[in-house]
Scaffold this motif. Structure first.
Motif, PDB file in Angstrom:
ATOM      1  N   VAL A 101       0.827  -1.205   0.000  1.00  0.00           N
ATOM      2  CA  VAL A 101       0.000   0.000   0.000  1.00  0.00           C
ATOM      3  C   VAL A 101       0.867   1.264   0.000  1.00  0.00           C
ATOM      4  O   VAL A 101       0.385   2.352  -0.288  1.00  0.00           O
ATOM      5  CB  VAL A 101      -0.970   0.042   1.208  1.00  0.00           C
ATOM      6  CG1 VAL A 101      -1.892  -1.165   1.189  1.00  0.00           C
ATOM      7  CG2 VAL A 101      -0.234   0.149   2.533  1.00  0.00           C
ATOM      8  N   PHE A 113       0.122   6.050   4.420  1.00  0.00           N
ATOM      9  CA  PHE A 113      -1.094   5.774   3.643  1.00  0.00           C
ATOM     10  C   PHE A 113      -2.285   5.848   4.573  1.00  0.00           C
ATOM     11  O   PHE A 113      -2.368   5.119   5.566  1.00  0.00           O
ATOM     12  CB  PHE A 113      -1.060   4.404   2.966  1.00  0.00           C
ATOM     13  CG  PHE A 113      -2.375   4.020   2.347  1.00  0.00           C
ATOM     14  CD1 PHE A 113      -2.895   4.749   1.280  1.00  0.00           C
ATOM     15  CD2 PHE A 113      -3.126   2.964   2.850  1.00  0.00           C
ATOM     16  CE1 PHE A 113      -4.137   4.435   0.735  1.00  0.00           C
ATOM     17  CE2 PHE A 113      -4.361   2.627   2.305  1.00  0.00           C
ATOM     18  CZ  PHE A 113      -4.864   3.382   1.240  1.00  0.00           C
ATOM     19  N   ARG A 135      -5.050  -1.198  -1.176  1.00  0.00           N
ATOM     20  CA  ARG A 135      -5.371   0.153  -0.688  1.00  0.00           C
ATOM     21  C   ARG A 135      -6.884   0.352  -0.611  1.00  0.00           C
ATOM     22  O   ARG A 135      -7.423   0.848   0.382  1.00  0.00           O
ATOM     23  CB  ARG A 135      -4.763   1.202  -1.625  1.00  0.00           C
ATOM     24  CG  ARG A 135      -3.264   1.301  -1.606  1.00  0.00           C
ATOM     25  CD  ARG A 135      -2.794   2.509  -2.412  1.00  0.00           C
ATOM     26  NE  ARG A 135      -1.384   2.403  -2.708  1.00  0.00           N
ATOM     27  CZ  ARG A 135      -0.866   2.088  -3.895  1.00  0.00           C
ATOM     28  NH1 ARG A 135      -1.679   1.844  -4.923  1.00  0.00           N
ATOM     29  NH2 ARG A 135       0.437   1.998  -4.059  1.00  0.00           N
TER      30      ARG A 135
END
Length: 287
Positions: A101, A113, A135
């Motif tokens: 991610v 993130f 993600r």
């Protein structure tokens, strides 16, 4: 504890199930039923297609769980189905996410993130890259689930039971004197063993820690250092090129360093092993 493991028949998922059984937890594994498992009558089994919402819903039925472990969620649609199906039916949801991610960088912490604000886009796993699928799955869980979620962001997992044989790729190439591609031998990587990945998932299911969390062994290693460990054990020099065709490209070949900061998990009470304590022994076992 009453626990559902989606996946769990190989690699660190299998180790997780073995650990849960050993602790006396009541474990159900949900898989397609295509991979034989060694658990006998120590687990319950439900057959399902994790990527089919109706199949997952039918398999879950009206059961409730203390913890659900999801090892096979790769898209926002997978996550949306779980949010709907397990609403009000689990005390905690442990999603096996990935360091993928994150963009390439060093000592990355969880803030790099933010799944709580990441725009959600619907779709199945074949519509996204692996990185983007993870993600988006995280974003769905943290923005839509009514149950506590922990997203465990793990790096490359190593072990004698690694069915991907990524470390073995390098060992065999060095042993055979065959060239392979690696764009940056100086790049550093984080790793975790399959045993420690299972230990961490088990701990995460029983801890109060929620949200995204990095899980990796303490310390990192450059690819050059890794190759030197292999060369020492094999007794032969690696033949490395900067570029190669797909079949000859190192599965660890990254253009720059990609390492994790595991301090959030440590502050919450988990003690990680040192990468350099077990990696030479693993290489010896594989050689």
């Amino acid at each position: 504890m009453k626990i559902l493991v989606l996946g769990g028949t190989r690699f660190f998922g299998k180790r997780l199930v073995e650990k849960l059984i050993g602790q006396g937890d009541q474990v159900t594994i949900g898989t397609r039923g295509q991979t034989e498992d060694p658990f006998g009558d120590k687990v319950n089994r439900v057959q399902l297609d994790r990527f089919d919402r109706d199949s997952l819903k039918a398999a879950a039925g009206s059961e409730s769980w203390d913890v659900v472990y999801d090892q096979i969620c790769f898209s926002p649609n997978d996550a949306l189905a779980a949010c709907e199906i397990f609403k009000g039916k689990t005390g905690k949801y442990i999603f096996t996410s990935s360091m993928s991610v994150y963009d390439l960088s060093e000592e990355i912490n969880e803030d790099a993130f933010d799944p709580y604000t990441y725009p959600v886009e619907k779709g199945d796993k074949d519509q996204f890259s692996y990185n983007e699928g993870k993600r988006l799955a995280e974003a769905v869980f943290f923005q839509h689930a009514d149950f506590p979620v922990t997203a465990v962001r793990i790096p490359i997992v190593m072990g004698t039971d690694d069915y991907t044989e990524r470390l073995l790729f390098h060992i065999e190439r060095v042993k055979d004197g065959r060239p392979f591609g690696m764009p940056n031998r100086g790049a550093k990587l984080s790793f975790i063993s399959s045993e420690e990945a299972a230990d961490f998932l088990d701990w995460a299911g029983k801890s109060e820690l929620n949200g995204p969390v990095n899980a990796c062994a303490d310390g990192d290693i450059s690819l050059d250092e890794l190759l030197k460990l292999i060369e020492k054990e094999v007794g032969r020099k690696a033949v490395v090129k900067e570029e190669a065709d797909d079949d000859d490209r190192s599965p660890y070949g990254v253009p720059s360093s990609w390492t994790l900061d595991n301090s959030r998990a440590k502050a919450a009470g988990f003690s990680f092993t040192s990468l350099r304590d077990w990696l030479p022994g693993l290489i010896k076992d594989l050689v």
